[in-house]
Write an enzyme that holds these catalytic residues in place. Structure first.
Site, PDB file in Angstrom:
ATOM      1  CG  HIS A 144      -1.907  -1.004   1.360  1.00  0.00           C
ATOM      2  ND1 HIS A 144      -2.525  -1.303   2.552  1.00  0.00           N
ATOM      3  CD2 HIS A 144      -2.443  -1.822   0.434  1.00  0.00           C
ATOM      4  CE1 HIS A 144      -3.416  -2.283   2.353  1.00  0.00           C
ATOM      5  NE2 HIS A 144      -3.374  -2.621   1.075  1.00  0.00           N
ATOM      6  CD  GLU A 145       4.049   5.140  -1.525  1.00  0.00           C
ATOM      7  OE1 GLU A 145       5.091   4.518  -1.306  1.00  0.00           O
ATOM      8  OE2 GLU A 145       3.672   6.124  -0.830  1.00  0.00           O
ATOM      9  CD  GLU A 185      13.663   2.228  -0.221  1.00  0.00           C
ATOM     10  OE1 GLU A 185      13.176   1.113  -0.022  1.00  0.00           O
ATOM     11  OE2 GLU A 185      13.012   3.283  -0.202  1.00  0.00           O
ATOM     12  CD  GLU A 204      12.542   3.214   3.757  1.00  0.00           C
ATOM     13  OE1 GLU A 204      11.653   4.067   3.827  1.00  0.00           O
ATOM     14  OE2 GLU A 204      13.162   2.980   2.712  1.00  0.00           O
TER      15      GLU A 204
HETATM   16  C1  NOJ Z   1       9.525   4.085  -0.997  1.00  0.00           C
HETATM   17  C2  NOJ Z   1       9.766   2.801  -0.312  1.00  0.00           C
HETATM   18  O1  NOJ Z   1      10.735   2.924   0.692  1.00  0.00           O
HETATM   19  C3  NOJ Z   1      10.156   1.814  -1.368  1.00  0.00           C
HETATM   20  O2  NOJ Z   1      10.590   0.621  -0.780  1.00  0.00           O
HETATM   21  C4  NOJ Z   1       8.984   1.611  -2.272  1.00  0.00           C
HETATM   22  O3  NOJ Z   1       9.334   0.716  -3.267  1.00  0.00           O
HETATM   23  C5  NOJ Z   1       8.583   2.932  -2.911  1.00  0.00           C
HETATM   24  N1  NOJ Z   1       8.415   3.919  -1.908  1.00  0.00           N
HETATM   25  C6  NOJ Z   1       7.297   2.838  -3.690  1.00  0.00           C
HETATM   26  O4  NOJ Z   1       6.236   2.683  -2.795  1.00  0.00           O
HETATM   27 CA    CA Z   2      11.987   4.825   1.553  1.00  0.00          CA
END
Ligand code: NOJ
Ligand code: CA
Length: 724
Positions: free
Chosen positions: A414-415, A508, A502
């Site tokens: 869920h973004e 990332e 996080e």
């Molecule tokens: C930031 C998150 O930290 C990352 O892991 C994710 O893939 C992207 N947002 C897209 O939601």
């Molecule tokens: Ca992030």
């Protein structure tokens, strides 16, 4: 520069405030001593470790919006003492039981105008927690905080590992400097983040790790941040005094309180050894016990993801290039032409399921499965995603069924695009959909500036939102791993379905991550709870993972293996692509074998930014808990041949400098032979010139042995020790 700052500090540091001499409170072992009093109407406290000052007399109180404030005019009505000693069992964690032992002192204060405020101090062997409490029978019922005035007057110009103060993000590299040097470094050249807010040249975030010239480790943080905003720390670098810098809401209010209520705990952890910082459970202990009666549905998870390929640019979250603008419900995806690089397509997801299942993983995260990604980033619109509508090429029921048939679950994504109003609008439907198809974990995200506009990621309304998401998820038996949400403050003790966060710079950030970053996080970010760092990137060269991309990450393969033991998280990812792991299957074996939940942890050697070496013993009862059926990699390793083998894992990571570590194996069962499998940096490994060079060696060891392992620059190692 360092010498001149010490001299400057010496010239200006003579404390003007008289020492506090009443109301002493000692830690259970007698090494720490707190004093607190009201001097000239102002509440004050100080803290000593043996004969050394940790916190010089420092003021406490509040500036409120309106006529009343809580700065002075107080008298001390009552001082009471008590002691507490319990041992509690975390649902998951670094050990199977945690001792919570402290001596407590409660100061009851009042003023002639009828205002009452209490300050509760808890002194542990490893530090102090204190908070403000506002009783019900109080002149103040509803009140707004303009500023919390809590100060931490330090007794020296300590070395600090810090990130810039910010109301929106902790996704930064750390600096190491003297406190007096923070202003010089904390300038305008802060790296970009999708949402950030500069507080000032001497502002830093918690957890702040410091070290005195005498070698004492002091850490400032906070615990149990609920119904309140998060604090950064603002340094007066002439006096070496930090003051809380709470995050304002959209109207500039730092907290809106209603009595009876309490503030978060302010914490001062004090340890003689760096390894004791890693072993400290001060933050967890200051949180409330678990409120969930049934925790049987909460379990550790080792997972892979259809994710790194989007992060690296190999594929995309989006499905089509047809739409410069998307309005969910109106935009018709069924007629859209796929751009051909959508990562979350049925075929690709099945490929990941096959690989992850064959290697004993519990779950697979899939991002970019739902409509809306064509038009989401930075668009500042309230309604981007509905969290329930899959793209045409993502067959949600069939993919879940396929994963389940192989004993694995899928992890939902869920973004929220930081639109918390929209996420809350859809949350119930989204969680219900998850229940319907058997998802039991969600990765949520908060990229970009918060909507409602003007709010910050760390302001009180957002703290309430993140918490609501966890509470609602618990009703649906869903575990939550929130990215970009506020850094944790131990709430996972109370709500153990909060299995990850996080809230720091994780893998990332790829090439941006400085060597040594992973040797600082356990002292800072991880003090409040586990991090979804997403370790396991074997291919440092982005042009190999994602043709057309450039850049190289700065770590060795040995370093990535070491992270599985160094970073405690009940949710641990193998983040690289299956095809990258397929090239290094012998090293990948360590990731398959390693456990993610422990009944014992030992911190063998550590220094912030330099190196960390940790040994952990798996918790057998949760070894297989993430699997729907069949066995996990770690389970197979421990139960090989049908019987449980005693198993330990050791992991090491180091920073910019190579490091040779020597440790005893005296934690093994005496008189028993263990097979040691060491996955180490090769002698010529180096994060810049030879990051993929490793050696795997097998030997037989006992508890009488001592091992020496060399870690390359930004290197590390993984070691499994299995009873023969
Ligand atoms: C930031 C998150 O930290 C990352 O892991 C994710 O893939 C992207 N947002 C897209 O939601
Ligand atoms: Ca992030």
């Amino acid at each position: 520069m360092i010498l001149s700052s010490i001299l400057a500090f010496a010239a200006c540091s003579a404390p003007q405030v008289k020492p506090l001499d009443r109301n002493p409170l000692q830690s259970p072992d007698g090494t720490l001593e707190l004093r607190a009093d009201v001097l000239d109407g102002v509440p004050m406290y100080s803290l000593k470790h043996g004969q050394s000052d940790v916190i010089l007399p420092s003021r406490l109180g509040y500036d409120l919006v309106g006529d009343i404030d809580l700065k002075d005019g107080f008298k001390l009505d009552d001082v009471s003492y008590s002691s507490f000693d319990e041992t509690w069992t975390p649902v998951w964690g670094e050990e199977d039981h945690i001792r919570n032992r402290y001596n407590e002192m409660l100061l009851k204060l009042s003023r002639e105008d009828g205002v009452r405020m209490n300050i509760r101090f808890r002194l542990y062997n490893d530090g102090l927690g204190f908070r403000y409490e506002f009783p019900m029978e109080n002149k103040l019922t509803y009140f707004k905080v303009a500023d919390e005035l809590t100060e931490f007057a330090l007794a020296g110009d300590h070395t600090a590992w810090w990130i810039s103060g910010d109301y929106d993000t902790q996704e930064y590299n750390y600096y190491k400097s003297r406190l007096s040097e923070i202003r010089g470094i904390n300038g305008a050249d802060r790296p970009y983040n999708a949402s950030q807010s500069y507080i000032g040249p001497t502002a830093v975030q918690t957890a702040l790790q410091m070290k005195t010239d005498e070698g004492l480790y002091i850490n400032l943080h906070e615990a149990r941040v609920l119904d309140y905003s998060t604090t950064s720390l603002l340094l007066d670098d002439k006096k070496m005094v930090f003051r809380t810098a709470l995050t304002p809401d959209a109207q500039g209010i730092k907290a809106r309180l209603q009595a009876p209520c309490v503030s978060p705990w302010r914490t001062v952890q004090v340890c003689e050894k760096a390894t004791d910082v890693l072993a400290s459970r001060l933050i967890l202990n200051l949180n409330d016990p678990c409120v969930l009666e049934d925790v049987s549905w909460i379990h550790p998870v080792k997972y892979m993801g259809v994710w790194w390929e989007m992060i690296t640019g190999k594929t995309h979250w989006s499905y089509t290039s047809d739409f410069p603008s998307v309005k969910l419900g109106e935009t018709d995806y069924s007629k859209a032409k796929p751009h051909g690089r959508h990562g979350a397509n049925n075929e690709n997801v099945r490929r990941y399921i096959d690989f992850a299942a064959a290697n004993g993983f519990d779950a697979l995260l899939i991002e970019g499965w739902n409509e809306g990604w064509e038009d989401w980033f930075g668009c500042q619109k309230e309604f981007v995603f509905d969290f329930i509508t899959p793209y045409p090429d993502f067959d949600l029921p069939a993919l879940n069924e396929y994963a389940h048939s192989k004993g694995m679950r899928l992890i939902m994504h869920h973004e929220s695009s930081s639109s918390t109003v929209n996420y809350e609008r859809w949350m119930e439907q989204a969680y219900t959909l998850m229940n319907q198809y058997g998802y039991d974990a969600v990765k949520s995200g908060y990229v970009g500036d918060i909507i409602p506009f003007g709010e910050h990621h760390y302001s009180q309304p957002l703290i309430t939102h993140y918490h609501r998401a966890v509470v609602e998820a618990a009703k649906h038996h869903i575990m939550v791993n929130a990215h970009e949400a506020v850094r944790p403050t131990g709430l996972c003790r109370t709500w153990p379905n909060m299995i990850g966060n996080e809230s720091a710079m994780g893998n990332e950030f790829r090439m941006d991550i400085n060597p040594g970053h992973t040797c600082i996080l356990p002292f800072t970010r991880l003090q409040g709870g586990p991090m979804d760092f997403t370790p396991g990137i074997f291919e440092q060269d982005m042009s190999i993972t994602a043709p057309g991309e450039t850049g190289k990450m700065r770590h060795t393969i040995g370093n990535q293996l070491g992270l599985y033991v160094t970073f405690y998280s009940p949710l641990q990812m193998a983040a690289d692509l299956p095809e990258n792991y397929a090239r290094f299957m012998d090293a990948f074996q360590f990731i398959k074998d390693v456990a993610v939940d422990w009944d014992k942890s030992l911190y063998l050697e550590a220094e912030p930014g330099e190196y960390i070496v940790t040994a952990r013993h798996p918790k057998l009862s949760t070894l297989n808990a993430g699997r729907l059926s069949g066995t996990s990699g770690a389970y197979d390793f421990v139960y090989a041949g049908g019987r449980p083998h005693d198993v330990w894992y050791v992991g090491g990571v180091c920073g910019e400098n190579a490091h040779e570590t020597t440790f005893k194996l005296d934690f093994l069962k005496p008189g028993v032979s263990y097979e040691a499998t060491l996955y180490a940096d090769a002698p010529d490994a180096d994060y810049e010139t030879n990051p993929q060079a490793y050696t795997i060696t097998h030997s037989t060891v006992t508890s009488a042995d001592v091992l020496t392992v060399r870690m390359a620059r930004s290197g590390g190692f993984g070691l499994s020790l299995r009873e023969k």
